[in-house]
Design a protein around this motif. Structure first.
Motif, PDB file in Angstrom:
ATOM      1  N   VAL A 127       0.946  -1.141   0.040  1.00 38.93           N
ATOM      2  CA  VAL A 127      -0.067   0.145   0.024  1.00 38.93           C
ATOM      3  C   VAL A 127       0.729   1.312  -0.102  1.00 38.93           C
ATOM      4  CG1 VAL A 127      -1.698   1.253   1.350  1.00 38.93           C
ATOM      5  CG2 VAL A 127      -2.053  -1.397   1.054  1.00 38.93           C
ATOM      6  N   ASP A 128       1.877   1.348   0.953  1.00 35.32           N
ATOM      7  CA  ASP A 128       2.629   2.575   1.032  1.00 35.32           C
ATOM      8  C   ASP A 128       3.905   2.609   0.023  1.00 35.32           C
ATOM      9  OD1 ASP A 128       1.117   3.187   3.108  1.00 35.32           O
ATOM     10  OD2 ASP A 128       2.127   2.230   4.480  1.00 35.32           O
ATOM     11  N   ALA A 129       4.033   1.697  -0.815  1.00 33.18           N
ATOM     12  CA  ALA A 129       5.207   1.782  -1.909  1.00 33.18           C
ATOM     13  C   ALA A 129       5.234   2.912  -2.493  1.00 33.18           C
ATOM     14  CB  ALA A 129       5.159   0.317  -2.661  1.00 33.18           C
ATOM     15  N   LYS A 130       6.348   3.351  -2.829  1.00 34.82           N
ATOM     16  CA  LYS A 130       6.557   4.586  -3.599  1.00 34.82           C
ATOM     17  C   LYS A 130       6.357   4.349  -5.080  1.00 34.82           C
ATOM     18  CE  LYS A 130       7.153   7.598  -0.260  1.00 34.82           C
ATOM     19  NZ  LYS A 130       6.562   8.654  -0.116  1.00 34.82           N
ATOM     20  N   ARG A 131       5.802   5.049  -5.895  1.00 29.52           N
ATOM     21  CA  ARG A 131       5.673   4.828  -7.395  1.00 29.52           C
ATOM     22  C   ARG A 131       6.552   5.530  -8.269  1.00 29.52           C
ATOM     23  NH1 ARG A 131       1.655   6.873  -9.960  1.00 29.52           N
ATOM     24  NH2 ARG A 131       1.278   4.746 -11.059  1.00 29.52           N
ATOM     25  N   VAL A 132       7.340   4.727  -8.958  1.00 32.72           N
ATOM     26  CA  VAL A 132       8.502   5.038  -9.696  1.00 32.72           C
ATOM     27  C   VAL A 132       8.199   4.753 -11.392  1.00 32.72           C
ATOM     28  CG1 VAL A 132      10.880   5.096 -10.214  1.00 32.72           C
ATOM     29  CG2 VAL A 132      10.025   4.862  -7.720  1.00 32.72           C
ATOM     30  N   CYS A 133       8.412   5.737 -12.040  1.00 29.57           N
ATOM     31  CA  CYS A 133       8.135   5.428 -13.485  1.00 29.57           C
ATOM     32  C   CYS A 133       9.506   5.166 -14.423  1.00 29.57           C
ATOM     33  CB  CYS A 133       7.278   6.572 -14.069  1.00 29.57           C
ATOM     34  SG  CYS A 133       7.079   6.580 -16.075  1.00 29.57           S
ATOM     35  N   VAL A 134       9.601   4.437 -15.073  1.00 26.29           N
ATOM     36  CA  VAL A 134      10.953   4.056 -16.006  1.00 26.29           C
ATOM     37  C   VAL A 134      10.578   4.339 -17.263  1.00 26.29           C
ATOM     38  CG1 VAL A 134      12.638   2.481 -16.506  1.00 26.29           C
ATOM     39  CG2 VAL A 134      11.721   2.481 -14.125  1.00 26.29           C
ATOM     40  N   CYS A 135      11.167   5.240 -18.016  1.00 21.76           N
ATOM     41  CA  CYS A 135      10.854   5.357 -19.322  1.00 21.76           C
ATOM     42  C   CYS A 135      11.952   5.262 -19.952  1.00 21.76           C
ATOM     43  CB  CYS A 135      10.294   6.797 -19.566  1.00 21.76           C
ATOM     44  SG  CYS A 135       9.884   7.259 -21.198  1.00 21.76           S
ATOM     45  N   ASP A 136      12.131   4.385 -20.798  1.00 22.45           N
ATOM     46  CA  ASP A 136      13.161   4.111 -21.782  1.00 22.45           C
ATOM     47  C   ASP A 136      12.746   3.253 -22.956  1.00 22.45           C
ATOM     48  OD1 ASP A 136      15.656   3.114 -22.992  1.00 22.45           O
ATOM     49  OD2 ASP A 136      16.547   3.507 -21.107  1.00 22.45           O
ATOM     50  N   ASP A 137      13.053   3.628 -24.181  1.00 24.45           N
ATOM     51  CA  ASP A 137      12.612   2.739 -25.532  1.00 24.45           C
ATOM     52  C   ASP A 137      13.395   1.758 -25.731  1.00 24.45           C
ATOM     53  OD1 ASP A 137      14.808   4.439 -26.026  1.00 24.45           O
ATOM     54  OD2 ASP A 137      14.752   3.800 -28.212  1.00 24.45           O
ATOM     55  N   GLU A 138      14.413   1.248 -24.873  1.00 20.89           N
ATOM     56  CA  GLU A 138      15.002   0.074 -24.861  1.00 20.89           C
ATOM     57  C   GLU A 138      14.405  -0.814 -23.891  1.00 20.89           C
ATOM     58  OE1 GLU A 138      19.315  -0.471 -25.287  1.00 20.89           O
ATOM     59  OE2 GLU A 138      19.520   1.687 -25.139  1.00 20.89           O
ATOM     60  N   ALA A 139      13.478  -1.493 -24.342  1.00 22.40           N
ATOM     61  CA  ALA A 139      12.539  -2.511 -23.461  1.00 22.40           C
ATOM     62  C   ALA A 139      13.491  -3.486 -22.385  1.00 22.40           C
ATOM     63  CB  ALA A 139      11.834  -3.449 -24.165  1.00 22.40           C
ATOM     64  N   ALA A 140      14.567  -3.880 -22.955  1.00 23.48           N
ATOM     65  CA  ALA A 140      15.274  -4.753 -21.982  1.00 23.48           C
ATOM     66  C   ALA A 140      15.841  -3.940 -20.899  1.00 23.48           C
ATOM     67  CB  ALA A 140      16.443  -5.284 -22.783  1.00 23.48           C
ATOM     68  N   PHE A 177       3.569  10.207 -10.301  1.00 27.16           N
ATOM     69  CA  PHE A 177       4.653   9.427  -9.385  1.00 27.16           C
ATOM     70  C   PHE A 177       5.323  10.272  -8.294  1.00 27.16           C
ATOM     71  CE2 PHE A 177       4.162   7.951 -14.211  1.00 27.16           C
ATOM     72  CZ  PHE A 177       3.642   6.529 -13.631  1.00 27.16           C
ATOM     73  N   ASP A 178       6.194   9.160  -7.851  1.00 27.51           N
ATOM     74  CA  ASP A 178       6.967   9.825  -6.562  1.00 27.51           C
ATOM     75  C   ASP A 178       8.430   9.859  -7.215  1.00 27.51           C
ATOM     76  OD1 ASP A 178       5.269   9.710  -4.310  1.00 27.51           O
ATOM     77  OD2 ASP A 178       5.396   7.399  -4.870  1.00 27.51           O
ATOM     78  N   LEU A 179       8.667   9.480  -8.261  1.00 25.11           N
ATOM     79  CA  LEU A 179       9.804   9.885  -8.929  1.00 25.11           C
ATOM     80  C   LEU A 179      10.106   9.435 -10.479  1.00 25.11           C
ATOM     81  CD1 LEU A 179      13.694   9.631  -7.688  1.00 25.11           C
ATOM     82  CD2 LEU A 179      13.094   8.125  -9.813  1.00 25.11           C
ATOM     83  N   VAL A 180      10.520   9.888 -11.478  1.00 20.91           N
ATOM     84  CA  VAL A 180      10.419   9.333 -12.718  1.00 20.91           C
ATOM     85  C   VAL A 180      11.969   9.406 -13.331  1.00 20.91           C
ATOM     86  CG1 VAL A 180       9.793   9.975 -15.188  1.00 20.91           C
ATOM     87  CG2 VAL A 180       8.565  10.732 -13.355  1.00 20.91           C
ATOM     88  N   ILE A 181      12.328   8.267 -13.916  1.00 17.34           N
ATOM     89  CA  ILE A 181      13.504   7.822 -14.672  1.00 17.34           C
ATOM     90  C   ILE A 181      13.576   8.020 -15.952  1.00 17.34           C
ATOM     91  CG2 ILE A 181      15.460   6.115 -14.742  1.00 17.34           C
ATOM     92  CD1 ILE A 181      14.606   5.015 -12.012  1.00 17.34           C
ATOM     93  N   LEU A 182      14.405   8.723 -16.645  1.00 14.07           N
ATOM     94  CA  LEU A 182      14.050   8.985 -18.083  1.00 14.07           C
ATOM     95  C   LEU A 182      15.259   8.617 -18.935  1.00 14.07           C
ATOM     96  CD1 LEU A 182      12.374  12.719 -18.183  1.00 14.07           C
ATOM     97  CD2 LEU A 182      11.349  10.514 -18.633  1.00 14.07           C
ATOM     98  N   ASP A 183      15.137   8.064 -20.141  1.00 17.36           N
ATOM     99  CA  ASP A 183      16.338   7.959 -21.069  1.00 17.36           C
ATOM    100  C   ASP A 183      16.348   9.290 -21.698  1.00 17.36           C
ATOM    101  OD1 ASP A 183      18.318   6.962 -22.651  1.00 17.36           O
ATOM    102  OD2 ASP A 183      16.960   6.164 -23.807  1.00 17.36           O
ATOM    103  N   ILE A 184      17.392   9.743 -22.606  1.00 13.14           N
ATOM    104  CA  ILE A 184      17.325  10.847 -23.245  1.00 13.14           C
ATOM    105  C   ILE A 184      17.166  10.439 -24.729  1.00 13.14           C
ATOM    106  CG2 ILE A 184      18.837  12.694 -23.995  1.00 13.14           C
ATOM    107  CD1 ILE A 184      20.207  12.893 -21.546  1.00 13.14           C
ATOM    108  N   MET A 185      17.653   9.682 -25.234  1.00 12.14           N
ATOM    109  CA  MET A 185      17.698   9.310 -26.785  1.00 12.14           C
ATOM    110  C   MET A 185      16.325   8.347 -27.010  1.00 12.14           C
ATOM    111  SD  MET A 185      21.685   8.912 -27.570  1.00 12.14           S
ATOM    112  CE  MET A 185      21.800   7.693 -26.747  1.00 12.14           C
ATOM    113  N   MET A 186      15.258   8.939 -27.120  1.00  8.68           N
ATOM    114  CA  MET A 186      14.017   8.145 -27.511  1.00  8.68           C
ATOM    115  C   MET A 186      13.442   8.651 -28.816  1.00  8.68           C
ATOM    116  SD  MET A 186      12.415   7.434 -23.714  1.00  8.68           S
ATOM    117  CE  MET A 186      12.328   9.198 -23.107  1.00  8.68           C
ATOM    118  N   PRO A 187      12.908   7.908 -29.603  1.00 12.48           N
ATOM    119  CA  PRO A 187      11.974   8.290 -30.700  1.00 12.48           C
ATOM    120  C   PRO A 187      11.019   9.131 -30.407  1.00 12.48           C
ATOM    121  CG  PRO A 187      11.971   6.140 -30.505  1.00 12.48           C
ATOM    122  CD  PRO A 187      12.744   6.425 -29.560  1.00 12.48           C
ATOM    123  N   GLY A 188      10.629  10.143 -31.557  1.00 13.92           N
ATOM    124  CA  GLY A 188       9.582  11.143 -31.110  1.00 13.92           C
ATOM    125  C   GLY A 188      10.042  12.232 -30.206  1.00 13.92           C
TER     126      GLY A 188
END
Length: 228
Positions: A2-15, A49-60
């Motif tokens: 319930v209390d887990a922090k929500r983190v978004c990971v955004c990277d076009d490299e699925a692996a 989210f409580d934090l967002v992790i972003l890649d830089i080189m993504m299409p679009g």
């Protein structure tokens, strides 16, 4: 959880995105994995989210544009996780409002330490503090504690005093002579520079045990040392 922090990971490299997502879950976070910047923005708008992790080189839409858009609507902590390691990219990232910048390939332990530190800092109430900070190093002389990315550092009294002095004057190069006379409280001599150098070397090793991806204490040749 319930209390887990929500983190978004955004990277076009699925692996990579899936790997970081799994790492987050193993450390007790609720991970939301996205493969495009628009998907990350939409998910954040729906449930911040409580934090967002972003890649830089993504299409679009790339990571820089995504960071810019996030900053228009939120103060959510943002960490860039990218293969782009040029100084100019780091400068642009921080100027756009990112809180941290991690270069691939990354060490899982270091990445998690940075994530936890950023979330912990964002969760703290805004109030006056006597803690000195520079480059994500926090020094509290009152309690004789020092941390890097929120991880405690085990320092000797002399190492702690040197670090406190450098953090207090962050951005300013301090001569070895001044460091010696401040920390040892005696007049500098022919061996002072070597004494300070040895202690700084030990300090660097202890900082590197938490984060070896960058050098926190810089040598300013002909002058002394600096935390930038």
């Amino acid at each position: 959880m319930v209390d887990a922090k929500r983190v978004c990971v955004c990277d076009d490299e699925a692996a990579i995105a899936d790997l970081v997502g799994q790492l987050l879950r193993e450390n007790g976070f609720e991970a939301h994995v996205c493969y495009t910047a628009p998907d990350a923005l939409a998910a954040h708008a729906e449930h911040p989210f409580d934090l967002v992790i972003l890649d830089i080189m993504m299409p679009g839409m790339d990571g820089f544009s995504c960071c810019r858009e996030l900053r228009r609507q939120s103060a959510v902590p943002i960490i860039f996780l990218t293969a782009k390691d040029e100084e100019i990219d780091k400068v642009v990232g921080f100027e756009l409002g990112a809180d941290d910048y991690v270069v691939k390939p990354f060490k899982p332990r270091e990445l998690m330490a940075r994530i936890k530190a950023r979330i912990r800092r964002a969760s703290q109430p805004a109030c006056a503090s006597s803690v000195m900070e520079a480059r994500d190093i926090a020094v509290d002389e009152a309690s004789f504690t020092a941390m890097l990315h929120g991880e405690p550092l085990t320092l000797t009294p002399k190492e702690f005093a040197i670090l406190a002095c450098l953090v207090r004057h962050a951005g300013q190069p301090l001569p070895s002579k001044d460091l010696f006379e401040t920390v040892w409280n005696e007049e500098a001599n022919a061996q002072s520079a070597n004494t300070v150098m040895v202690h700084v070397r030990h300090l660097r090793k202890k900082l590197a045990c938490v984060d070896s991806s960058q050098e926190f204490i810089e040598t300013v040749w002909g002058v002394g040392y600096r935390i930038g």
